[in-house]
Design an enzyme around this catalytic site. Structure first.
Site, PDB file in Angstrom:
ATOM      1  N   SER A  33     -19.982 -10.038  33.082  1.00 58.40           N
ATOM      2  CA  SER A  33     -21.125 -10.696  32.599  1.00 58.40           C
ATOM      3  C   SER A  33     -20.600 -11.630  31.267  1.00 58.40           C
ATOM      4  O   SER A  33     -21.044 -12.659  31.159  1.00 58.40           O
ATOM      5  CB  SER A  33     -22.222  -9.794  32.225  1.00 58.40           C
ATOM      6  OG  SER A  33     -21.859  -8.785  31.403  1.00 58.40           O
ATOM      7  N   ASP A  43     -20.212  -9.821  25.134  1.00 62.19           N
ATOM      8  CA  ASP A  43     -20.982  -9.492  26.267  1.00 62.19           C
ATOM      9  C   ASP A  43     -22.288 -10.537  26.248  1.00 62.19           C
ATOM     10  O   ASP A  43     -22.405 -10.943  25.432  1.00 62.19           O
ATOM     11  CB  ASP A  43     -21.247  -7.808  26.215  1.00 62.19           C
ATOM     12  CG  ASP A  43     -21.486  -7.520  27.583  1.00 62.19           C
ATOM     13  OD1 ASP A  43     -21.608  -8.365  28.579  1.00 62.19           O
ATOM     14  OD2 ASP A  43     -22.126  -6.415  27.848  1.00 62.19           O
ATOM     15  N   ASP A  44     -22.702 -10.468  27.438  1.00 59.77           N
ATOM     16  CA  ASP A  44     -24.010 -11.336  27.661  1.00 59.77           C
ATOM     17  C   ASP A  44     -25.293 -10.729  26.876  1.00 59.77           C
ATOM     18  O   ASP A  44     -25.957 -11.598  26.316  1.00 59.77           O
ATOM     19  CB  ASP A  44     -24.318 -11.425  29.103  1.00 59.77           C
ATOM     20  CG  ASP A  44     -24.942 -10.313  29.555  1.00 59.77           C
ATOM     21  OD1 ASP A  44     -24.219  -9.268  29.823  1.00 59.77           O
ATOM     22  OD2 ASP A  44     -26.233 -10.187  29.999  1.00 59.77           O
ATOM     23  N   CYS A  87     -38.165 -13.200  26.301  1.00 58.44           N
ATOM     24  CA  CYS A  87     -37.865 -11.840  26.006  1.00 58.44           C
ATOM     25  C   CYS A  87     -37.289 -11.900  24.448  1.00 58.44           C
ATOM     26  O   CYS A  87     -36.704 -10.790  24.157  1.00 58.44           O
ATOM     27  CB  CYS A  87     -36.740 -11.516  26.905  1.00 58.44           C
ATOM     28  SG  CYS A  87     -35.475 -12.980  27.533  1.00 58.44           S
ATOM     29  N   CYS A 107     -34.840 -10.571  42.453  1.00 58.75           N
ATOM     30  CA  CYS A 107     -34.759 -11.026  44.037  1.00 58.75           C
ATOM     31  C   CYS A 107     -33.938 -12.186  44.031  1.00 58.75           C
ATOM     32  O   CYS A 107     -33.694 -13.066  43.310  1.00 58.75           O
ATOM     33  CB  CYS A 107     -36.194 -11.122  44.544  1.00 58.75           C
ATOM     34  SG  CYS A 107     -37.195  -9.632  44.471  1.00 58.75           S
ATOM     35  N   CYS A 159     -39.927  -8.474  30.158  1.00 57.92           N
ATOM     36  CA  CYS A 159     -40.234  -9.777  30.976  1.00 57.92           C
ATOM     37  C   CYS A 159     -41.347  -9.368  31.798  1.00 57.92           C
ATOM     38  O   CYS A 159     -41.282  -8.535  32.433  1.00 57.92           O
ATOM     39  CB  CYS A 159     -38.913 -10.199  31.648  1.00 57.92           C
ATOM     40  SG  CYS A 159     -39.396 -11.585  32.910  1.00 57.92           S
ATOM     41  N   ASN A 187     -39.813 -14.474  45.040  1.00 53.55           N
ATOM     42  CA  ASN A 187     -38.839 -14.238  43.975  1.00 53.55           C
ATOM     43  C   ASN A 187     -39.741 -14.313  42.663  1.00 53.55           C
ATOM     44  O   ASN A 187     -40.086 -15.687  42.557  1.00 53.55           O
ATOM     45  CB  ASN A 187     -37.596 -15.083  43.983  1.00 53.55           C
ATOM     46  CG  ASN A 187     -36.741 -15.046  42.615  1.00 53.55           C
ATOM     47  OD1 ASN A 187     -36.231 -15.790  42.172  1.00 53.55           O
ATOM     48  ND2 ASN A 187     -36.891 -13.705  41.916  1.00 53.55           N
ATOM     49  N   GLY A 188     -39.900 -13.421  41.895  1.00 54.58           N
ATOM     50  CA  GLY A 188     -40.792 -13.875  40.644  1.00 54.58           C
ATOM     51  C   GLY A 188     -41.868 -12.419  40.609  1.00 54.58           C
ATOM     52  O   GLY A 188     -41.678 -11.241  40.951  1.00 54.58           O
ATOM     53  N   TYR A 240     -27.516 -14.380  31.894  1.00 50.92           N
ATOM     54  CA  TYR A 240     -26.949 -13.433  32.855  1.00 50.92           C
ATOM     55  C   TYR A 240     -27.147 -13.301  34.217  1.00 50.92           C
ATOM     56  O   TYR A 240     -26.291 -13.224  34.875  1.00 50.92           O
ATOM     57  CB  TYR A 240     -27.462 -11.759  32.409  1.00 50.92           C
ATOM     58  CG  TYR A 240     -27.248 -10.703  33.247  1.00 50.92           C
ATOM     59  CD1 TYR A 240     -26.055 -10.096  33.142  1.00 50.92           C
ATOM     60  CD2 TYR A 240     -28.049 -10.199  34.041  1.00 50.92           C
ATOM     61  CE1 TYR A 240     -25.731  -8.983  33.842  1.00 50.92           C
ATOM     62  CE2 TYR A 240     -27.725  -9.166  34.654  1.00 50.92           C
ATOM     63  CZ  TYR A 240     -26.717  -8.565  34.805  1.00 50.92           C
ATOM     64  OH  TYR A 240     -26.465  -7.188  35.615  1.00 50.92           O
ATOM     65  N   CYS A 285     -36.658 -19.795  33.352  1.00 52.48           N
ATOM     66  CA  CYS A 285     -36.062 -18.365  32.590  1.00 52.48           C
ATOM     67  C   CYS A 285     -34.719 -18.750  31.968  1.00 52.48           C
ATOM     68  O   CYS A 285     -33.786 -19.069  32.873  1.00 52.48           O
ATOM     69  CB  CYS A 285     -36.074 -17.496  33.680  1.00 52.48           C
ATOM     70  SG  CYS A 285     -35.101 -15.972  33.239  1.00 52.48           S
ATOM     71  N   CYS A 289     -38.358 -20.712  29.166  1.00 50.60           N
ATOM     72  CA  CYS A 289     -38.997 -19.420  28.446  1.00 50.60           C
ATOM     73  C   CYS A 289     -38.173 -18.638  27.978  1.00 50.60           C
ATOM     74  O   CYS A 289     -37.031 -18.353  28.397  1.00 50.60           O
ATOM     75  CB  CYS A 289     -39.549 -18.816  29.790  1.00 50.60           C
ATOM     76  SG  CYS A 289     -40.388 -17.169  29.331  1.00 50.60           S
ATOM     77  N   GLY A 339     -30.033  -8.589  43.737  1.00 49.67           N
ATOM     78  CA  GLY A 339     -30.834  -7.649  44.129  1.00 49.67           C
ATOM     79  C   GLY A 339     -29.792  -6.625  45.301  1.00 49.67           C
ATOM     80  O   GLY A 339     -29.583  -7.218  46.229  1.00 49.67           O
TER      81      GLY A 339
HETATM   82  P1  AMP Z   1     -27.656  -1.525  28.099  1.00 44.09           P
HETATM   83  O1  AMP Z   1     -27.590  -2.110  26.885  1.00 44.09           O
HETATM   84  O2  AMP Z   1     -26.809  -0.225  28.356  1.00 44.09           O
HETATM   85  O3  AMP Z   1     -29.119  -1.113  28.596  1.00 44.09           O
HETATM   86  O4  AMP Z   1     -26.856  -2.489  29.117  1.00 44.09           O
HETATM   87  C1  AMP Z   1     -26.823  -3.853  28.933  1.00 44.09           C
HETATM   88  C2  AMP Z   1     -26.138  -4.548  29.903  1.00 44.09           C
HETATM   89  O5  AMP Z   1     -26.981  -4.448  31.257  1.00 44.09           O
HETATM   90  C3  AMP Z   1     -25.801  -6.032  29.532  1.00 44.09           C
HETATM   91  O6  AMP Z   1     -24.403  -6.266  29.155  1.00 44.09           O
HETATM   92  C4  AMP Z   1     -26.026  -6.860  30.804  1.00 44.09           C
HETATM   93  O7  AMP Z   1     -24.597  -7.067  31.286  1.00 44.09           O
HETATM   94  C5  AMP Z   1     -26.615  -5.596  31.762  1.00 44.09           C
HETATM   95  N1  AMP Z   1     -28.046  -6.318  31.802  1.00 44.09           N
HETATM   96  C6  AMP Z   1     -28.806  -6.843  31.165  1.00 44.09           C
HETATM   97  N2  AMP Z   1     -29.946  -7.191  31.549  1.00 44.09           N
HETATM   98  C7  AMP Z   1     -30.298  -6.811  32.922  1.00 44.09           C
HETATM   99  C8  AMP Z   1     -30.882  -6.847  33.921  1.00 44.09           C
HETATM  100  N3  AMP Z   1     -32.249  -7.257  33.916  1.00 44.09           N
HETATM  101  N4  AMP Z   1     -30.567  -6.233  35.205  1.00 44.09           N
HETATM  102  C9  AMP Z   1     -29.408  -5.517  35.398  1.00 44.09           C
HETATM  103  N5  AMP Z   1     -28.421  -5.561  34.293  1.00 44.09           N
HETATM  104  C10 AMP Z   1     -28.551  -6.199  33.171  1.00 44.09           C
END
Ligand code: AMP
Length: 471
Positions: free
Chosen positions: A295, A357-358, A448, A9, A394, A109-110, A254, A248, A445, A35
């Site tokens: 991301s 990627d993140d 995850c 959120c 999480c 939020n949380g 991300y 967090c 934290c 969100g």
């Molecule tokens: P996947 O590995 O296919 O489940 O998707 C991973 C991608 O989803 C990552 O590269 C992030 O950019 C994105 N992602 C990671 N965590 C979240 C989250 N909590 N909510 C929405 N997108 C996320």
């Protein structure tokens, strides 16, 4: 009973502005990334609290007519990522209710980790709930408190809660903003100078919400702190003793926008540092560094600057992908990712690519993107992830799937590398992530990535079991 016990959120609040609802609209518009399922604004003048919320995006919900129906000089706003289904509209926030302390509007939020326990106890005493969100529990607790003043009743309620909560509470007379003592979720504080030396106070999950309205960031609401704004001005008080912080880290990895300050630190600075540390940790001979947009962009810039390998936007993102896009044919595989991302063949053909990627959650997205880059002519694809493997769900407000669905919970890095069909795969090591957020005092934290939860999760243990069975 609860749809899910993690909600992503964004929250916003403003006090002392003649166009409070308009400002809240701008604020939650800037927090839309936190969100996209529902959004709401509650405003108040000295006579009444008004509220409008709906499913969908902020820009579609808050038309001029709707905003005109939200008068007053104070407002709170909320954007929510929720489950789909009938209950989604019921769970849109702010929650507004008539209580013995007057009409209250609350946005959160949380995730309150003992909400289920509290709700069961209240229901057994006859309490009626209209939604399945943990936030409603807080309104009940405030209403039931024997304390007469709202801040005291709120404190009573807060002391019964566990988990993550950054809350904004609005009445006809005042705005109250609260953070949980662990400080899981952010809450920034800012101000705007108004005419006649008056000050308008603003609060938001991220500082990017302040920029559009020209508010100045003044620091954060402290963990365990309650900020009260009313006619008498702004007062800050502690409602809970100090605790070890558990901010967090995923906000920096991300969730937050790179143009925000989160926990007092520029998100972009963290992300570029993650990329630089990743390049030092796992160098590779390559021709181009390509981010997965959006991301992975900041981390890829860090990786490129550290490694000296040129940064190229080898994937272009379409920002206008709607949720209800009709797939022309089920037979078109990878359609979802193709809608969102398109490879720039000219930049990828014949190149050894470092793809940044993140995070990897289930692994399905990464697999499709690696394939896309290779199909565009890349000779090698080396995947670099700017955080450690995600091994645990999480319970503090980030939407993660069950442990069974988290690819890194059940597979080695070599296995994941084979699954996503990359030539190599490396994740940022945990000590390097700590360096990137400059966590010298253990104030974040990392549950995850470690499975070590900073609070007691007694009341969600049954759910953890349930989740893994479902998964
Ligand atoms: P996947 O590995 O296919 O489940 O998707 C991973 C991608 O989803 C990552 O590269 C992030 O950019 C994105 N992602 C990671 N965590 C979240 C989250 N909590 N909510 C929405 N997108 C996320």
């Amino acid at each position: 009973m609860f749809d899910k016990f993690h909600e992503e959120c964004g929250v916003f609040a403003i006090y002392g502005h003649p166009e409070a609802a308009n400002m809240a609209n701008l604020g939650i518009f800037a927090l839309q990334h936190r969100g996209q399922e529902s959004a709401g604004i509650a405003s108040a003048d000295s006579a009444e609290v008004y509220c409008h919320k709906a499913m969908g995006h902020v820009a579609d919900i808050f038309t001029v007519d709707v905003l005109n129906g939200l008068p007053g000089d104070k407002a709170i706003g909320h954007t929510r990522y929720s489950t789909t289904g009938d209950s989604a509209k019921l769970n849109a926030q702010p929650f507004s209710a008539m209580t013995n302390k007057g009409r209250l509007a609350l946005a959160h939020n949380g995730n309150i980790t003992n909400a289920m326990e509290i709700r069961t106890a209240l229901e057994s005493e006859g309490a009626i709930f209209s939604a399945t969100s943990d936030t409603e529990v807080v309104l009940h607790l405030i209403s039931r408190s024997r304390e007469r003043s709202l801040p005291a009743a709120l404190r009573d309620a807060l002391l019964q809660l566990e988990g993550a909560f950054s809350l904004v509470l609005l009445t006809k007379n005042e705005l109250i903003v609260v953070r949980d003592p662990n400080g899981f979720r952010p809450m920034a504080m800012g101000q705007m100078e108004m005419s006649g030396d008056r000050i308008s106070y603003v609060f938001a999950s991220e500082t990017c919400a302040f920029d559009l309205m020209g508010a100045v960031y003044m620091g954060d609401v402290e963990p365990g702190e309650m900020v009260i704004v009313n006619k008498g001005g702004l007062t800050r008080e502690r409602w809970a003793p100090r605790r070890k912080l558990s901010q967090c880290v995923f906000e920096h990895v991300y969730f937050s926008r790179p143009d925000s300050m989160v926990f007092g630190r520029p998100v972009v600075q963290t992300r570029e540092a993650m990329g630089r540390l990743l390049a030092k940790q796992n160098p590779v001979a390559a021709d181009v560094v390509v981010p997965v947009p959006d991301s992975g962009v900041a981390a890829a810039i860090g990786y490129a600057s550290e490694s000296g390998i040129p940064f190229r936007m080898g994937l272009i993102r379409n920002h206008h992908v709607g949720r209800t896009f009709i797939e022309p044919s089920q037979a078109i595989r990878d359609f979802g990712v193709k809608l969102k991302l398109n490879p720039v063949r000219h930049l990828l053909r014949g190149k050894r690519v470092v793809l940044v990627d993140d995070s990897i959650v289930r692994g399905t997205t990464s697999r499709k993107i690696v394939r896309m880059v290779r199909n565009a002519g890349a000779t090698e694809v080396h995947l670099r992830i700017s955080c450690p493997p995600t091994v645990s769900p999480c319970f503090y407000g980030v939407d993660t799937p069950t442990k069974n669905e988290l690819i890194a919970a059940n597979h080695s890095i070599e296995e994941i590398c084979r699954y996503v069909e990359a030539d190599s795969l490396e994740y940022l090591a945990l000590p390097n992530l700590k360096d990137a957020v400059v966590d010298t005092r253990g104030e974040y934290c990392y549950a995850c990535y470690t499975g070590e939860y900073p609070t007691d999760l007694v009341s969600v243990e049954s759910l953890i079991g349930e989740k893994s069975q479902r998964g």
